[in-house]
Design a protein around this motif. Structure first.
Motif: not given
Length: 82
Positions: A22-49
């Protein structure tokens, strides 16, 4: 929630296989995205899931359907059994 504690054996290489996959697929799908805040990262990961992984991605281990379809199927079976 339908959660249960891991019951894998110590020193078993298969105990973590699903999580690692699962983590490998998540990393492959989101790529090398850099978020400005932890909240933005959590929101994008939740949305992807919630949107992609559970509703669009086909999983061979559950009969080539999405996790969302599998959950609906299990729920229907429970309703029929009641």
């Amino acid at each position: 929630m339908d959660l249960r504690q891991s019951t894998g054996r110590t020193c078993s290489c298969f105990g973590n296989a699903a999580a690692e996959s699962f983590i490998a697929v998540l990393k492959a799908e989101l790529g090398t995205t850099v978020w400005e805040t932890r909240a933005q990262a959590r929101q994008d990961v939740f949305r992807w899931i919630a949107d992609h992984h559970n509703r669009e991605r086909i999983h061979s281990t559950i009969g080539c359907i999405t996790p969302y379809q599998e959950r609906l199927r299990r729920h229907q079976r429970l309703d029929l059994a009641a």
